[in-house]
Design an enzyme around this catalytic site. Structure first.
Site, mmCIF file in Angstrom:
data_model
loop_
_atom_site.group_PDB
_atom_site.id
_atom_site.type_symbol
_atom_site.label_atom_id
_atom_site.label_comp_id
_atom_site.label_asym_id
_atom_site.label_seq_id
_atom_site.Cartn_x
_atom_site.Cartn_y
_atom_site.Cartn_z
ATOM 1 N N ASP A 1 -16.108 12.060 23.212
ATOM 2 C CA ASP A 1 -15.714 11.865 21.817
ATOM 3 C C ASP A 1 -16.621 10.814 21.168
ATOM 4 O O ASP A 1 -16.816 9.722 21.713
ATOM 5 C CB ASP A 1 -14.264 11.407 21.744
ATOM 6 C CG ASP A 1 -13.737 11.393 20.323
ATOM 7 O OD1 ASP A 1 -13.272 12.451 19.864
ATOM 8 O OD2 ASP A 1 -13.780 10.325 19.695
ATOM 9 N N ASN B 1 -18.333 9.368 8.768
ATOM 10 C CA ASN B 1 -18.321 10.289 7.635
ATOM 11 C C ASN B 1 -17.963 9.579 6.333
ATOM 12 O O ASN B 1 -18.556 9.844 5.277
ATOM 13 C CB ASN B 1 -17.318 11.424 7.895
ATOM 14 C CG ASN B 1 -17.911 12.572 8.682
ATOM 15 O OD1 ASN B 1 -19.121 12.803 8.651
ATOM 16 N ND2 ASN B 1 -17.067 13.291 9.400
ATOM 17 N N GLU C 1 -15.609 16.097 16.351
ATOM 18 C CA GLU C 1 -16.625 15.207 16.941
ATOM 19 C C GLU C 1 -16.510 15.141 18.456
ATOM 20 O O GLU C 1 -17.036 14.242 19.089
ATOM 21 C CB GLU C 1 -16.484 13.797 16.344
ATOM 22 C CG GLU C 1 -15.248 13.035 16.772
ATOM 23 C CD GLU C 1 -14.032 13.298 15.914
ATOM 24 O OE1 GLU C 1 -13.122 12.447 15.914
ATOM 25 O OE2 GLU C 1 -13.969 14.350 15.234
#
Length: 310
Positions: free
Chosen positions: A177, A185, A221
């Site tokens: 992860d 973002n 992600e």
């Protein structure tokens, strides 16, 4: 065996107990495909399972095991069920053709052979195989990163799990992860987020050293890796390589809570599968290890052998 070995050629398995027929078909088809052959049903099943040819030309009348029986076994085996079968036969009644199609064949080629007809029929079916494989690849590839997607991960996980169960070998799963990706973002925007995912996928791909190791985008992600025949220490070493290379890439991340650059947290599980354990159990346990890694401050990996009982 008739060789026409170029890397991009498709493979056709010819099954006939008459060597003269094999030679004739080899001469007709050698310009279009690689030819391998078997002279009886048992050998044909072994060849098909081992090589997974693109197409099988199968004689109907053979001693011990006829073509109908061979075709039935091929269609019952999940590994070979998808391979198209064309019967080659001198039998020409409607009943014979119906029996062959019911057994799972897709076409007939009549004896004696007419080379132009053989060539065109085989070419047409091989072209259909190409299109089917292309569609399969598109449906199992992540559009953003170019690596395998979750659907393909589930397929490979199922296959490798059952192989490890059968062989009683160690099997490791990693969930990877990207740390604080939502903040990335928010800070840089989603277009930069997509670029980041692509960069990380390239880094992960560069860590793969064995053909048997498998990498996929698990979702968002999160990425995943399957390491067949790998115990916990080997999986931990692989994870450390991943973390090190991601850090060395120095992808800037100034979002809230980050380490100043992109890092990753990894959960690892290793076990020898048994009938008492399900794939879902192992995947959930790996997810729990990833959750621990995040709670431990991120930019770390937590690895655990799957317990003998939960």
């Amino acid at each position: 065996m008739f060789e026409t070995s170029t890397a991009d050629k498709q493979t056709v398995l010819v099954v006939d107990d008459a060597i003269s027929n094999i030679k004739m078909l080899g001469e007709i088809l050698r310009a279009d495909c690689d030819i391998v052959f078997a002279t009886n049903g048992k050998s044909a099943l072994q060849q098909a399972t081992r090589m997974l040819p693109d197409l099988i030309l199968l004689d109907v009348v053979m001693p011990d095991m006829d073509g109908y029986q061979v075709c039935h076994h091929l269609k019952q085996n999940p590994a070979t069920a998808h391979i198209p079968v064309i019967f080659i036969t001198a039998l020409d009644s409607i009943e014979d053709e119906e029996k062959g199609l019911q057994a799972g064949a897709i076409d007939y080629i009549a004896k004696p052979f007419h080379p132009p007809i053989v060539t065109m029929r085989v070419r047409n079916h091989l072209e259909l195989v190409r299109h089917r494989k292309r569609l399969k690849m598109l449906s199992t590839t992540d559009g953003l990163t170019g690596i395998a997607n979750r659907r393909r991960f589930d397929e490979v996980l199922h296959t490798e799990w059952h192989r490890a169960l059968r062989e009683q070998e160690f099997f490791s799963i990693l969930l990877i992860d990207i740390d604080f990706f939502k903040q990335y973002n928010d800070h840089y925007g989603h277009l930069k987020g997509d670029e980041c995912l692509q960069q990380v996928a390239e880094i992960l791909q560069s860590c793969i050293q064995r053909e048997t190791d498998f990498l996929a985008r698990f979702g968002g992600e999160e990425f995943s890796a399957i390491l067949p025949n790998t115990h916990l220490e080997g999986a931990k070493a692989f994870a450390q390589t991943i973390m090190s290379r991601i850090e060395q890439a120095n992808i800037p991340h100034e979002g809230h809570g980050s380490f100043g650059k992109i890092t990753a947290s990894i959960g690892i599980t290793s076990l020898v599968p048994t009938n008492a354990v399900t794939l879902t159990d192992a995947l959930s346990f790996t997810d729990g290890c990833l959750y621990e890694a995040k709670n431990a401050g991120r930019n770390t990996c937590i690895s655990r052998s799957f317990p003998s009982s939960l």
